[in-house]
Design an enzyme around this catalytic site. Structure first.
Site, mmCIF file in Angstrom:
data_model
loop_
_atom_site.group_PDB
_atom_site.id
_atom_site.type_symbol
_atom_site.label_atom_id
_atom_site.label_comp_id
_atom_site.label_asym_id
_atom_site.label_seq_id
_atom_site.Cartn_x
_atom_site.Cartn_y
_atom_site.Cartn_z
ATOM 1 N N SER A 1 0.891 1.325 6.799
ATOM 2 C CA SER A 1 0.426 -0.013 6.444
ATOM 3 C C SER A 1 1.624 -0.906 6.175
ATOM 4 O O SER A 1 2.676 -0.434 5.726
ATOM 5 C CB SER A 1 -0.449 0.046 5.185
ATOM 6 O OG SER A 1 -0.724 -1.252 4.692
ATOM 7 N N TYR B 1 -1.034 1.554 -4.281
ATOM 8 C CA TYR B 1 -1.368 1.834 -2.874
ATOM 9 C C TYR B 1 -0.134 1.659 -1.990
ATOM 10 O O TYR B 1 0.179 2.513 -1.147
ATOM 11 C CB TYR B 1 -2.483 0.892 -2.428
ATOM 12 C CG TYR B 1 -2.762 0.921 -0.944
ATOM 13 C CD1 TYR B 1 -3.519 1.946 -0.378
ATOM 14 C CD2 TYR B 1 -2.282 -0.081 -0.101
ATOM 15 C CE1 TYR B 1 -3.785 1.967 0.987
ATOM 16 C CE2 TYR B 1 -2.544 -0.067 1.263
ATOM 17 C CZ TYR B 1 -3.294 0.958 1.806
ATOM 18 O OH TYR B 1 -3.552 0.973 3.151
#
Length: 251
Positions: free
Chosen positions: A144, A157
Site C-alpha cells: 500500500s 496500519y
C-alpha cells in the site's frame, strides 16, 4: 506453467475473499487461467467466491488458511503445491484496523501487525521456497502507498505495510536469478467494503483497476507496480518533505 502468450495457468490466492484478489482472478480467468486456489478462513463468503469463479470456467479449489496461524502455513500451502506447479501466488490478506481504537487498545494494534506483517512473512517465505523449488512463478504482494510514510491518521496500519513492503523487496532480491519473481503492488485508496464509509482521497481507485495493473505487471515481470501510476510521483514528493511540514498536512 504460463502459456505461449505469457498467461499464468494457475493462481493461488492467500486471502481468498479479498475484493482485489477476486477481481484479479476474474481477469486472469478471462485470459485463460484455468486453476485457482482460494485460501482463507472457511466461511460462506469463501465458498461463494469459489462458486462465482467456477461459473467463469475455472477449476476452483478452496483451502483453509489463517494468517494468524503461521505454524500451519507450511503444511497448508505445501499441500497446494503438491497438487501441481503454481504460476502466481497472490498475497492479498490484510486488515485496516481502527486507528483510534488501536491506539487505546494495544492488543488490537498487535493484531493488525500480526495479520499484515507477521502472517505475510510466514506465508511469503513458504510460498517463495515452493516457487524457487519449481523454478518459476511469481509472488505478488499487495502492499500500500500507506507504507511509504507513516501518517498520523493511520500509522499503525501504515507501519505494518511498510514492514511488508520492505520484506517483499528483500525477498525479491533474494530470489533474483532463481526463476521465481516477486512483484510488490502499491495501490492507493481502493473502493472496497473495507474502506466503505471512509473519506475518499484524490486518486482513489477500484479493485478492477488494481487487477488490470497486476496483469500488466506480470506480463512485464515488473518488480513494483503503483496504482494509479501517478501516485509514484506524489508519494515520492511526500516522502521527502521535512517532517515538520509533513506533520501539518491534512493527511
Amino acid at each position: 506453467m504460463k502459456d505461449a502468450f505469457g498467461i499464468p495457468q494457475s493462481l493461488l490466492v492467500l486471502g481468498g475473499t479479498s475484493e482485489i484478489a477476486l477481481a484479479t482472478a476474474r481477469r486472469l480467468i478471462a485470459r485463460r487461467t484455468r486453476t485457482v486456489w482460494l485460501a482463507g478462513r472457511p466461511t460462506a463468503a469463501l465458498e461463494t467466491a469459489a462458486s462465482e469463479l467456477r461459473t467463469l470456467g475455472a477449476d476452483v479449489h478452496t483451502v483453509t488458511f489463517d494468517a494468524l496461524d503461521p505454524d500451519a502455513h507450511e503444511a497448508v500451502l505445501g499441500k497446494v503445491f503438491a497438487e501441481g506447479d503454481i504460476d502466481v501466488v497472490l498475497l492479498a490478506f490484510g486488515i485496516l484496523g481502527d486507528q483510534s481504537r488501536d491506539e487505546r487498545q494495544p492488543v488490537s494494534a498487535v493484531r493488525v501487525a500480526q495479520t499484515n506483517y507477521t502472517g505475510a512473512v510466514s506465508a511469503g517465505l513458504v510460498s517463495a521456497r515452493a516457487l524457487q523449488a519449481q523454478g518459476h512463478g511469481s509472488l505478488v504482494v499487495l502492499s500500500s502507498v500507506a507504507g511509504e510514510r507513516a501518517r498520523r491518521s493511520d500509522f499503525i496500519y501504515g507501519s505494518s505495510k511498510a514492514g511488508l513492503d520492505a520484506f517483499a523487496q528483500g525477498l525479491g532480491d533474494a530470489l533474483h536469478g532463481t526463476g521465481a519473481h516477486v512483484m510488490v503492488v502499491r495501490p492507493g485508496f481502493v473502493r472496497t467494503k473495507m474502506t466503505a464509509g471512509l473519506e475518499e482521497p484524490p486518486l482513489a481507485t477500484t479493485p478492477e483497476a488494481v487487477a488490470t495493473a497486476i496483469e500488466l505487471g506480470l506480463r512485464r515481470r515488473s518488480e513494483t507496480v503503483w496504482v494509479p501510476g501517478s501516485l509514484q510521483a506524489v508519494m515520492s514528493a511526500l516522502r521527502h518533505l521535512p517532517r515538520g511540514v509533513f506533520r501539518r498536512l491534512p493527511v
